[in-house]
Design an enzyme around this catalytic site. Sequence first.
Site, PDB file in Angstrom:
ATOM      1  N   SER A 277     -27.710 -13.702 -19.989  1.00  0.00           N
ATOM      2  CA  SER A 277     -27.738 -14.923 -20.774  1.00  0.00           C
ATOM      3  C   SER A 277     -26.949 -14.824 -22.083  1.00  0.00           C
ATOM      4  O   SER A 277     -25.768 -14.560 -22.068  1.00  0.00           O
ATOM      5  CB  SER A 277     -29.195 -15.296 -21.037  1.00  0.00           C
ATOM      6  OG  SER A 277     -29.263 -16.531 -21.673  1.00  0.00           O
ATOM      7  N   HIS A 278     -27.647 -14.973 -23.198  1.00  0.00           N
ATOM      8  CA  HIS A 278     -27.006 -15.020 -24.511  1.00  0.00           C
ATOM      9  C   HIS A 278     -26.785 -13.625 -25.095  1.00  0.00           C
ATOM     10  O   HIS A 278     -26.231 -13.507 -26.173  1.00  0.00           O
ATOM     11  CB  HIS A 278     -27.893 -15.832 -25.458  1.00  0.00           C
ATOM     12  CG  HIS A 278     -29.299 -15.304 -25.476  1.00  0.00           C
ATOM     13  ND1 HIS A 278     -30.133 -15.415 -24.390  1.00  0.00           N
ATOM     14  CD2 HIS A 278     -29.983 -14.613 -26.407  1.00  0.00           C
ATOM     15  CE1 HIS A 278     -31.286 -14.834 -24.668  1.00  0.00           C
ATOM     16  NE2 HIS A 278     -31.231 -14.339 -25.883  1.00  0.00           N
TER      17      HIS A 278
ATOM     18  N   ASP B  73     -24.224 -21.007 -23.744  1.00  0.00           N
ATOM     19  CA  ASP B  73     -24.358 -19.554 -23.869  1.00  0.00           C
ATOM     20  C   ASP B  73     -23.666 -18.798 -22.744  1.00  0.00           C
ATOM     21  O   ASP B  73     -22.916 -19.396 -21.965  1.00  0.00           O
ATOM     22  CB  ASP B  73     -25.850 -19.178 -23.931  1.00  0.00           C
ATOM     23  CG  ASP B  73     -26.557 -19.441 -22.607  1.00  0.00           C
ATOM     24  OD1 ASP B  73     -26.077 -20.307 -21.845  1.00  0.00           O
ATOM     25  OD2 ASP B  73     -27.574 -18.793 -22.316  1.00  0.00           O
TER      26      ASP B  73
ATOM     27  N   ASP C  11     -24.410 -17.679 -19.784  1.00  0.00           N
ATOM     28  CA  ASP C  11     -24.496 -18.168 -18.406  1.00  0.00           C
ATOM     29  C   ASP C  11     -24.561 -19.696 -18.324  1.00  0.00           C
ATOM     30  O   ASP C  11     -24.828 -20.251 -17.249  1.00  0.00           O
ATOM     31  CB  ASP C  11     -25.676 -17.541 -17.670  1.00  0.00           C
ATOM     32  CG  ASP C  11     -27.013 -17.836 -18.325  1.00  0.00           C
ATOM     33  OD1 ASP C  11     -27.048 -18.058 -19.547  1.00  0.00           O
ATOM     34  OD2 ASP C  11     -28.032 -17.851 -17.616  1.00  0.00           O
TER      35      ASP C  11
ATOM     36  N   ASP D  64     -26.581 -22.048 -19.531  1.00  0.00           N
ATOM     37  CA  ASP D  64     -27.769 -22.898 -19.405  1.00  0.00           C
ATOM     38  C   ASP D  64     -28.328 -23.367 -20.745  1.00  0.00           C
ATOM     39  O   ASP D  64     -29.087 -24.323 -20.806  1.00  0.00           O
ATOM     40  CB  ASP D  64     -28.865 -22.224 -18.553  1.00  0.00           C
ATOM     41  CG  ASP D  64     -29.293 -20.869 -19.070  1.00  0.00           C
ATOM     42  OD1 ASP D  64     -28.749 -20.421 -20.111  1.00  0.00           O
ATOM     43  OD2 ASP D  64     -30.166 -20.242 -18.437  1.00  0.00           O
ATOM     44  N   ARG D  65     -27.950 -22.701 -21.834  1.00  0.00           N
ATOM     45  CA  ARG D  65     -28.424 -23.166 -23.144  1.00  0.00           C
ATOM     46  C   ARG D  65     -27.413 -24.132 -23.760  1.00  0.00           C
ATOM     47  O   ARG D  65     -26.239 -24.116 -23.396  1.00  0.00           O
ATOM     48  CB  ARG D  65     -28.579 -21.991 -24.106  1.00  0.00           C
ATOM     49  CG  ARG D  65     -29.612 -21.001 -23.677  1.00  0.00           C
ATOM     50  CD  ARG D  65     -29.773 -19.939 -24.733  1.00  0.00           C
ATOM     51  NE  ARG D  65     -30.871 -19.056 -24.353  1.00  0.00           N
ATOM     52  CZ  ARG D  65     -31.542 -18.304 -25.197  1.00  0.00           C
ATOM     53  NH1 ARG D  65     -31.225 -18.292 -26.466  1.00  0.00           N
ATOM     54  NH2 ARG D  65     -32.527 -17.545 -24.779  1.00  0.00           N
TER      55      ARG D  65
ATOM     56  N   LYS E 185     -32.429 -24.722 -16.773  1.00  0.00           N
ATOM     57  CA  LYS E 185     -31.959 -25.490 -17.910  1.00  0.00           C
ATOM     58  C   LYS E 185     -30.446 -25.599 -17.799  1.00  0.00           C
ATOM     59  O   LYS E 185     -29.813 -24.803 -17.113  1.00  0.00           O
ATOM     60  CB  LYS E 185     -32.402 -24.867 -19.223  1.00  0.00           C
ATOM     61  CG  LYS E 185     -32.003 -23.430 -19.460  1.00  0.00           C
ATOM     62  CD  LYS E 185     -32.662 -22.970 -20.750  1.00  0.00           C
ATOM     63  CE  LYS E 185     -32.356 -21.537 -21.081  1.00  0.00           C
ATOM     64  NZ  LYS E 185     -33.196 -20.582 -20.349  1.00  0.00           N
TER      65      LYS E 185
HETATM   66  C1  G16 Z   1     -34.767 -17.249 -21.315  1.00  0.00           C
HETATM   67  C2  G16 Z   1     -35.749 -18.132 -20.606  1.00  0.00           C
HETATM   68  C3  G16 Z   1     -36.222 -19.209 -21.519  1.00  0.00           C
HETATM   69  C4  G16 Z   1     -36.782 -18.608 -22.791  1.00  0.00           C
HETATM   70  C5  G16 Z   1     -35.762 -17.708 -23.435  1.00  0.00           C
HETATM   71  C6  G16 Z   1     -36.334 -16.936 -24.588  1.00  0.00           C
HETATM   72  O1  G16 Z   1     -33.633 -17.989 -21.607  1.00  0.00           O
HETATM   73  O2  G16 Z   1     -35.170 -18.708 -19.459  1.00  0.00           O
HETATM   74  O3  G16 Z   1     -37.173 -19.944 -20.839  1.00  0.00           O
HETATM   75  O4  G16 Z   1     -37.159 -19.609 -23.675  1.00  0.00           O
HETATM   76  O5  G16 Z   1     -35.316 -16.757 -22.503  1.00  0.00           O
HETATM   77  O6  G16 Z   1     -37.348 -16.110 -24.103  1.00  0.00           O
HETATM   78  P1  G16 Z   1     -37.986 -14.987 -25.001  1.00  0.00           P
HETATM   79  O7  G16 Z   1     -38.529 -15.698 -26.200  1.00  0.00           O
HETATM   80  O8  G16 Z   1     -39.029 -14.359 -24.157  1.00  0.00           O
HETATM   81  O9  G16 Z   1     -36.877 -14.054 -25.407  1.00  0.00           O
HETATM   82  P2  G16 Z   1     -32.210 -17.417 -21.264  1.00  0.00           P
HETATM   83  O10 G16 Z   1     -31.249 -18.462 -21.725  1.00  0.00           O
HETATM   84  O11 G16 Z   1     -32.121 -16.131 -22.041  1.00  0.00           O
HETATM   85  O12 G16 Z   1     -32.223 -17.187 -19.793  1.00  0.00           O
END
Ligand code: G16
Length: 550
Positions: free
Chosen positions: A119-120, A284, A286, A288-289, A383
Amino acid sequence: MTTEHVKKAKHVKTQAFTDQKPGTSGLRKKVKQFQQPGYLENFVQAVFNTIAPCKGKKLVVGGDGRFYNREAIQVIIRMAVANGFSHILVGQGGILSTPAASCVIRKNQACGGIILSASHNPGGPDEDFGIKFNGENGGPAPEKLTDAIFQQTLSMEQYLSIDADDIELDQLATLQIEQCQIDIIDPVSDYADLMESMFDFSAMKSLLAKGDFRLCFDAMHAVNGPYAKEILEKRLGAPAGAVINGVPLTDFGGGHPDPNLVHAHELVDLVYGEDGFDFGAASDGDGDRNMVLGKAFYINPCDSLAILTANANLIPAYAKGIAGVARSMPTSRAVDRVAEALNIPCFETPTGWKFFGNLLDAGKITLCGEESFGTGSDHIREKDGLWAVLFWLNLIAVKKQPVSEIVRNHWMQYGRDYFTRHDYEAVDSANAHEMINQLKAKIATLSGQEFAGVKVTSADDFQYIDPVDNSKTTAQGVRIYLENGGRIVFRLSGTGTQGATLRVYLDCYQKDPALLEQETQQALGELIQVAESVAGIKQFTGRTKPDVIT
Ligand code: G16
């Protein structure tokens, strides 16, 4: 695990790893950990064992293009063939954004997909990699499944693979290995078509054609570059160059592909600069954000969810109405106020997109979102960064108002939920856990006590009972409600790869029209002091201030 239906399949001996428990969103570790012999393979075999039998099934594979993406895809293809899949769809170049993967799984009725992304989190040989399994609904595997996958990893002794050369990922093609057809597919077109079917592209084209509306999308050298170019520049007619940092790079250009005011600074300079752009957006690693900005104006993701909900009737895909909404628990309660006004249900779920899946599948909600820059709807089961950007552009086009006016009007109507999240990254894990444990230990006695001059009205450790399958998820964050209407949430991130990341979420409602334009940290100043006083953040983290404030 049987090989009888695949001629060339071989059993490869391996040793179990004990640290393969998926977090908030799949398994995320340093690349070096994934490069250990058997590490990736064990996890993939654990997924296949969990969803077995794989024989005759269709699988989608793709990732955000980060370092190790291509190598991992070759490993997964060989293993998928050996495990008996009959059809694999792979994004060209190994690329599929997370929302596009969800779209492709659903469209092709695959049994699921493997998405490679952290992800990010930054990418590169010394940075992060990740893997997760999404099911046939296109959504992240629910806890039940991720727990079962973890159990499989603990006793892994062998995995299945075949001896085969790497396949060419860069050309659209249909190949055959053993019983398995492998299609290298265009990663963008299905997703772009879906977006075109949902939004009013002609209104958005007119908005962009006027020339006095200037837009910039920062793909942050991550996966969404090709998607944004196709949709914003090609299909909607934004000028070439409206998409910046549009070429996906394995290390995201050395940056941190996290769409917030800190990391998307190039975009921030463009909308906040002199003669700033009217609209700015970023997504981000991937895809999705999302972060959406107006001219010198930041939209908090919690407000964004509330505003999209309040205006969904203006979007073709939602013109018939929305069934309900959901937000993750730490997300501000702005959307709750809109749901109440619209007389639709509003669900509060634990952090993690996987918790929206059942609600979406059951038709209980249409829109959902999280404070962590995630917004989405029932069009897929992830998302969706570009979807949110298009939703905003569509609103601007039909409301004929700038972003700031849309947001301010919303605050005037509903009041404003000031929200901020303070992150303390890579802190000592034992200390972070000790802080949370001490907070939990005093939950029962907090009510009625004063901290920094503010009285606590109630406190708990959030738990969730899924209204569809009644599954129970506990220990999802300590919530403290205050007499001044404020709320503080403490939890540890489930996506970090180093030490622990402490997240402190603070929100407070304001409906006095004279107090709607305060600076967020100032508006929440009192709560910030309460958080320190109740939890001893400085003492436990050894930090004097958060590493990231969103
Ligand atoms: C993931 C999850 C999200 C979550 C985020 C932060 O996002 O898919 O639902 O809100 O992580 O999670 P945490 O607070 O546990 O770090 P992404 O965009 O990283 O896949």
